[in-house]
Enzyme design. Structure first.
Site, short mmCIF file in Angstrom:
data_model
loop_
_atom_site.label_atom_id
_atom_site.label_comp_id
_atom_site.label_asym_id
_atom_site.label_seq_id
_atom_site.Cartn_x
_atom_site.Cartn_y
_atom_site.Cartn_z
N PRO A 296 -7.41 7.11 -4.28
CA PRO A 296 -8.76 6.56 -4.11
C PRO A 296 -9.09 6.42 -2.62
O PRO A 296 -8.19 6.31 -1.79
CB PRO A 296 -8.68 5.19 -4.79
CG PRO A 296 -7.47 5.25 -5.67
CD PRO A 296 -6.51 6.17 -4.99
N HIS B 250 0.47 4.26 -2.62
CA HIS B 250 0.18 5.64 -2.22
C HIS B 250 1.30 6.60 -2.61
O HIS B 250 1.06 7.80 -2.76
CB HIS B 250 -0.09 5.71 -0.72
CG HIS B 250 -1.48 5.29 -0.35
ND1 HIS B 250 -2.28 6.00 0.54
CD2 HIS B 250 -2.24 4.25 -0.77
CE1 HIS B 250 -3.46 5.39 0.65
NE2 HIS B 250 -3.45 4.32 -0.14
N HIS C 150 -5.98 -6.40 -1.56
CA HIS C 150 -6.80 -6.48 -0.35
C HIS C 150 -7.10 -7.93 0.05
O HIS C 150 -7.91 -8.17 0.93
CB HIS C 150 -8.11 -5.70 -0.54
CG HIS C 150 -7.92 -4.22 -0.47
ND1 HIS C 150 -8.96 -3.33 -0.59
CD2 HIS C 150 -6.81 -3.47 -0.26
CE1 HIS C 150 -8.50 -2.10 -0.49
NE2 HIS C 150 -7.20 -2.16 -0.29
N ASP D 145 8.21 8.51 -6.54
CA ASP D 145 9.38 9.34 -6.23
C ASP D 145 9.71 9.39 -4.74
O ASP D 145 10.52 10.21 -4.30
CB ASP D 145 9.16 10.76 -6.73
CG ASP D 145 7.94 11.43 -6.09
OD1 ASP D 145 7.24 10.77 -5.27
OD2 ASP D 145 7.67 12.60 -6.40
N VAL E 194 0.89 9.89 -6.25
CA VAL E 194 1.09 11.31 -5.94
C VAL E 194 2.46 11.72 -6.46
O VAL E 194 3.49 11.29 -5.94
CB VAL E 194 1.00 11.56 -4.42
CG1 VAL E 194 1.18 13.05 -4.12
CG2 VAL E 194 -0.33 11.06 -3.87
N GLY F 82 3.98 10.66 -8.96
CA GLY F 82 4.72 9.54 -9.50
C GLY F 82 5.50 8.81 -8.41
O GLY F 82 5.47 9.20 -7.23
N ARG G 107 0.83 -1.21 0.00
CA ARG G 107 0.00 0.00 0.00
C ARG G 107 0.87 1.27 0.00
O ARG G 107 0.53 2.27 -0.65
CB ARG G 107 -0.91 -0.02 1.23
CG ARG G 107 -1.89 1.14 1.31
CD ARG G 107 -2.93 0.89 2.39
NE ARG G 107 -3.91 1.94 2.44
CZ ARG G 107 -4.07 2.76 3.50
NH1 ARG G 107 -3.31 2.60 4.58
NH2 ARG G 107 -4.97 3.70 3.48
N ASN H 107 -3.82 9.04 4.27
CA ASN H 107 -2.61 8.47 4.84
C ASN H 107 -2.51 8.57 6.36
O ASN H 107 -1.93 7.68 7.01
CB ASN H 107 -1.38 9.16 4.23
CG ASN H 107 -1.23 8.92 2.75
OD1 ASN H 107 -1.70 7.92 2.22
ND2 ASN H 107 -0.58 9.85 2.05
#
Length: 321
Positions: A165, A68, A195, A76, A72, A74, A64, A96
């Site tokens: 999402p 995540h 999941h 990085d 955002v 890419g 995850r 988050n």
């Protein structure tokens, strides 16, 4: 000038023109560190296996974390940066905060890699490799991780709040969110299959289990209510897959077909819409799911990487050098 010299000079001129007018974009490659840090992958794998053996849930958390990060700015490692006067940390974004885990596991792997190859391997690459190794550690697929990403010097809490999402999204919103990152609907369903492991907090599924809706199995809802009261226990945890909560398999999709998806964003994948057939296929063919998951996460890992002279190699993942 003879004809041979003329043609030779012409060819050289054409080659120079092509080189000058061709965008120079470094390509990610699984062998990126083969000469600069040949033991990096084995060091990361040992570190991740150690973390997952201590707490099996960490496998889901690391997958995850990579997801995540990539959604955002890419892939990085922007999600790993702490808050500073000049950095708005993504750690405190709504999707988050008090939810995303595993930061310390990535930092531990980074410290071990720094000992053997200081300033060579990026935190973004460690995140990508950690997701692969975490999957393999709990029986899930493995894949060749493309490497060569560099780390950002910025983060964006605002983009994290808009682009990630949520557990409350409907199917159309999910399809659009993934399409905006270059991922297909099939990629989205395959990646949702992560999941099959991990847990969710009560406040994220409370409305669903008390809805008495037609899209949730009554017995399943009753079972989940025991650990998630109506007015308390917001942070109580429940397994996303009640059947095999610690194994990376295709039971997640079987659950959806029985209306036993824990999160609303899970169950919408099987509710009379265009993804029903994909869920059904994955429920019957575990090999297809595992293969598609690996392919989809490779695509996700290629979202807007910083390469070449862009970005930096952080020495500590939570801070700029």
């Amino acid at each position: 000038m003879d004809s041979i010299s003329f043609f030779r000079n012409a060819i050289v001129s054409i080659l120079v023109f092509v080189l000058l007018h061709t965008p120079c974009e470094a390509q990610l490659s699984p062998s990126f560190y083969s000469s600069t840090c040949p033991n990096a992958l084995s060091v990361i794998r040992t570190s991740i296996r150690r973390a997952v053996s201590r707490e099996r849930r960490m496998a889901a958390s690391l997958i995850r974390l990579h997801f995540h990060d990539c959604f955002v700015q890419g892939c990085d490692a922007s999600i790993l940066l702490d808050e500073t006067p000049s950095i708005e940390s993504e750690k405190t974004a709504l999707p988050n905060v008090n939810s995303v885990r595993g930061y310390e596991v990535i930092e531990a792997a980074k410290r071990e890699v720094e000992r053997i190859c200081p300033g060579v391997v990026s935190c973004a690459d460690i995140l990508a490799v950690a997701a692969r190794d975490a999957s393999a550690a709990v029986g899930g697929p493995s894949w060749n991780v493309n490497l060569g990403r560099r780390d950002s010097t910025t983060a964006s809490r605002s983009v994290a709040n808009t682009d990630l999402p949520t557990p409350f999204n409907d199917l159309g919103t999910l399809i659009s969110a993934f399409a905006n990152k270059g991922l297909s609907t099939r990629d989205m369903v395959a990646l949702s299959g992560a999941h099959t492991i991990g847990q969710a907090q009560c406040f994220l599924f409370r409305n669903r289990i008390y809805s008495n809706g037609t899209d949730i199995d009554a017995g399943f809802a009753s079972t989940r209510r025991r650990g998630c009261p109506t007015n308390s226990g917001d942070n109580n945890l429940a397994a996303l897959d009640l059947v095999t909560p610690n194994s990376f398999d295709n039971n997640y999709f079987k659950n959806l077909m029985q209306r036993k998806g824990l999160l609303q964003s899970d169950q919408v994948l099987f509710g009379g819409g265009p993804t029903d057939s994909i869920v059904s296929e994955y429920s019957r063919n575990p090999r297809t799911f595992l293969s598609d998951f690996g392919n989809a996460i490779i695509k996700m890992g290629d979202i807007e990487p910083l390469t070449g002279q862009n970005g930096i190699i952080r020495r500590i993942c939570s801070a700029i050098n």
